[in-house]
Design an enzyme around this catalytic site. Structure first.
Site, PDB file in Angstrom:
ATOM      1  N   TRP A  26     -21.435  11.713 -19.769  1.00 38.39           N
ATOM      2  CA  TRP A  26     -21.977  11.461 -18.424  1.00 38.39           C
ATOM      3  C   TRP A  26     -23.363  12.069 -18.285  1.00 38.39           C
ATOM      4  CZ3 TRP A  26     -18.998   7.985 -16.235  1.00 38.39           C
ATOM      5  CH2 TRP A  26     -17.636   7.933 -16.570  1.00 38.39           C
ATOM      6  N   ASN A  33     -10.954   2.200   2.814  1.00 44.76           N
ATOM      7  CA  ASN A  33     -10.553   2.011   1.411  1.00 44.76           C
ATOM      8  C   ASN A  33     -11.565   1.201   0.601  1.00 44.76           C
ATOM      9  OD1 ASN A  33      -8.624   2.066  -0.843  1.00 44.76           O
ATOM     10  ND2 ASN A  33      -8.550  -0.137  -0.463  1.00 44.76           N
ATOM     11  N   TRP A  75      -9.921   7.425  -8.138  1.00 44.03           N
ATOM     12  CA  TRP A  75     -11.109   7.718  -8.948  1.00 44.03           C
ATOM     13  C   TRP A  75     -10.966   7.217 -10.379  1.00 44.03           C
ATOM     14  CZ3 TRP A  75     -15.968   8.822  -7.828  1.00 44.03           C
ATOM     15  CH2 TRP A  75     -16.250   9.152  -6.515  1.00 44.03           C
ATOM     16  N   GLU A 109       0.841  -1.206   0.000  1.00 46.18           N
ATOM     17  CA  GLU A 109       0.000   0.000   0.000  1.00 46.18           C
ATOM     18  C   GLU A 109       0.868   1.244   0.000  1.00 46.18           C
ATOM     19  OE1 GLU A 109      -3.106  -0.204  -0.604  1.00 46.18           O
ATOM     20  OE2 GLU A 109      -3.183  -2.362  -0.355  1.00 46.18           O
ATOM     21  N   TRP A 142       1.917   1.702  -3.450  1.00 46.22           N
ATOM     22  CA  TRP A 142       0.854   2.340  -4.260  1.00 46.22           C
ATOM     23  C   TRP A 142       0.941   3.859  -4.132  1.00 46.22           C
ATOM     24  CZ3 TRP A 142      -2.299   1.056  -8.063  1.00 46.22           C
ATOM     25  CH2 TRP A 142      -2.759  -0.249  -8.195  1.00 46.22           C
ATOM     26  N   TRP A 197     -16.797  10.985 -12.977  1.00 48.44           N
ATOM     27  CA  TRP A 197     -15.930  10.697 -11.824  1.00 48.44           C
ATOM     28  C   TRP A 197     -15.287  11.956 -11.258  1.00 48.44           C
ATOM     29  CZ3 TRP A 197     -10.785  11.969 -12.581  1.00 48.44           C
ATOM     30  CH2 TRP A 197     -10.349  12.070 -13.909  1.00 48.44           C
TER      31      TRP A 197
END
Ligand SMILES: Cc1cc2nc3c(=O)[nH]c(=O)nc-3n(C[C@H](O)[C@H](O)[C@H](O)COP(=O)(O)OP(=O)(O)OC[C@H]3O[C@@H](n4cnc5c(N)ncnc54)[C@H](O)[C@@H]3O)c2cc1C
Length: 494
Positions: free
Chosen positions: A321, A359, A400, A289, A292, A377
């Site tokens: 959208w 998360n 996102w 993590e 990341w 988004w």
């Protein structure tokens, strides 16, 4: 490095007095070192447009009080101003007549531009500007593929990242992570000048918030408290981290955001646990993590367009959208936790009440907004940016775009989370849901994930009145799924 008479350390998102690259280098190269933090009006004024309640500003304020006290222990202290940093730093450098300003890299576009302005202004005054890597383990071009190019897929990036700490295959050596010792000599840290004193939150237009009451411990001590609490749980992290009702993750993100903990020290803890074999499995997942986190900073560095709203994969910008009043109403229902999908609503209430979201729930709520409600988004990204205590442009955008399938290493667009099965799987008993939606307390584990499917007698007996004390679902997942697949079809036509 040259020896200077006077230097200024400019704290930004590194609010600690230990293992601090800029402070370490300033102390190594200057006889006298001043320390400053600027509450930057260029950052704060736009926040005020949304109101005076901002936990992050309160978190910084409390953390600065501790940092100041810590510096005072060494005979120094912190200068704190409420000003425009781009002008205030060169002005202060001139007033204090320092030879150089030291700070740590910030990778966000605004910060990069501001730092360039500061460096230019200092240059005109014949003063130096030094910036160091501090908030990540590896940055920019430090982890590249064998072909010498930046990665855009996580797993090979992670493998290359880990390899840098493996002098022999499979063995992680945490001593390869540098430590930037902060050991001022007596009298080396200068007393704050001009006059000490920190602007109050009220003077800056913000509310004073009781963060302790919100279980948000601040500063270095708060960070350490969370580390001490988390390390004994590290071995179970791999299994526990996905269940929001369980104390699985570290809750350290806000501390990583503001540098009240050292990412190097956290990575060292994880590597040592892996090496000793005591908490190896959980530690390996947790270290990933942290990788990341580095990965998304690296992506932002190489692809600054993502900070301007561009999809990482350009073809995803063709998607149309939902817009207009109905979409606005759906968006408001999502923000306020009244979509009728209990897990989504409870997650949004967690965010609104605490500034934190688990998360797993960030993934669920993001997918729901994009793929069930058909909403851009970028609107969700902006809402999270406003609400999250740990908001980091790189990780938030990465998360996102992952959910929208438009990002690097994102989930494929046809993978659409089902909010009901996610709820059944990750909050099986509905414990997390009940924490935020007490009106559903009496629904049993079978009914709580989709109350509208429960028999009306069961709803009556549980005191749930759909449309009255809990909303009807604003969309039906199966229909929404079909619409999304059609919406995303434009992506295939490249
Ligand atoms: C839509 C979405 C938006 C997100 N926005 C943010 C954000 O603004 N800021 C943020 O720090 N994280 C963000 N994340 C990543 C992740 O959700 C949080 O870092 C994590 O929930 C923080 O809780 P923790 O500290 O208990 O994490 P732990 O599980 O204890 O993880 C330890 C640390 O690793 C880092 N980390 C964990 N997961 C990720 C990840 N996927 N990407 C990057 N870093 C990670 C964080 O710094 C975290 O504190 C987002 C994820 C999604 C899906």
């Amino acid at each position: 490095m040259t020896t200077y008479d006077r230097a200024l350390v400019w704290f930004r998102r590194d609010l600690r007095s230990f293992d601090h690259a800029a402070l370490h280098h300033a102390l190594a190269s200057a006889k006298q070192v001043f320390c400053v933090f600027i509450f930057d009006k260029d950052i704060l004024d736009p926040l005020l447009a949304h109101g005076s309640m901002d936990r992050r500003v309160a978190f910084i304020h409390a953390s600065l009080r501790e940092l100041d006290a810590e510096l005072q222990q060494h005979g120094g202290g912190l200068i704190v101003q409420h000003a425009r940093a781009a002008q205030a730093i060169p002005a202060l450098a001139q007033t204090l007549n320092v030879d150089a300003v030291f700070c740590n890299h910030d990778y966000e576009p605004y910060a990069k531009q501001r730092d360039q302005q500061v460096a230019d202004a200092l240059g005109k005054q014949q003063r130096q500007f030094f910036s160091f890597k501090d908030q990540v383990i590896f940055e920019k071009n430090e982890v590249l593929s064998l072909a010498g190019s930046p990665f855009s897929v996580f797993t090979p990036y992670k493998n290359a990242w880990l390899k840098k700490f493996q002098p022999s295959p499979g063995m992680l050596d945490s001593s390869l992570i540098p430590h930037f010792e902060v050991k001022p000599k007596r009298g080396q840290l200068a007393l704050p000048s001009p006059a000490p004193g920190m602007p109050s939150l009220a003077e800056m237009g913000f509310d004073d918030i009781d963060l302790a009451a919100q279980h948000l411990p601040t500063g270095m001590q708060g960070g350490q408290q969370l580390i001490d609490d988390f390390l004994p749980r590290l071995s179970r992290y791999g299994e526990a981290r996905d269940f929001p009702a369980v104390k699985g993750p570290s809750y350290l993100s806000v501390h990583l955001r503001f540098g009240t903990v050292s990412v190097r020290s956290l990575a060292r803890h994880a590597m040592d646990a892996i090496r000793s074999g005591t908490r190896a499995d959980g530690a390996a997942v947790w270290l990933a993590e942290l990788v990341w986190r580095d990965f998304y900073f690296m992506i932002l560095h190489h692809h600054p367009k993502v900070a301007e709203g561009a999809a990482f994969k350009a073809e995803y910008d063709r998607i149309a959208w939902e817009e207009g009043p109905q979409a606005d109403e759906l968006f408001a229902a999502w923000c306020e936790g009244r979509t009728g999908y209990p897990l989504v609503d409870a997650a949004m209430l967690q965010l609104n009440h605490s500034g934190y979201m688990h998360n797993r729930l960030r993934m669920v709520t993001a997918c729901y907004l994009i793929k069930d409600l058909g909403i851009d988004w970028r609107r969700g990204e902006a809402y999270f940016a406003r609400m999250l205590n740990d908001f980091d442009l790189s990780a938030n955008n990465g998360g996102w775009q992952w959910a929208a399938s438009s990002g690097c290493d994102a989930q494929p667009y046809f993978r659409i989370f089902n909010p009901i099965t996610q709820s059944q799987k990750f909050d099986t008993e509905g414990k997390f849901i009940k924490r935020y939606l007490p009106q559903l307390n009496k629904l049993d584990a079978k009914q709580i994930h989709a109350p509208w499917l429960a028999p009306s007698l069961a709803l009556d007996m549980a005191g749930v009145s759909l449309g009255k004390n809990y909303p009807e679902p604003v969309v039906q997942h199966d229909e929404a799924r079909k619409k999304t697949l059609a919406r995303y079809a434009v992506v295939k036509k490249s």
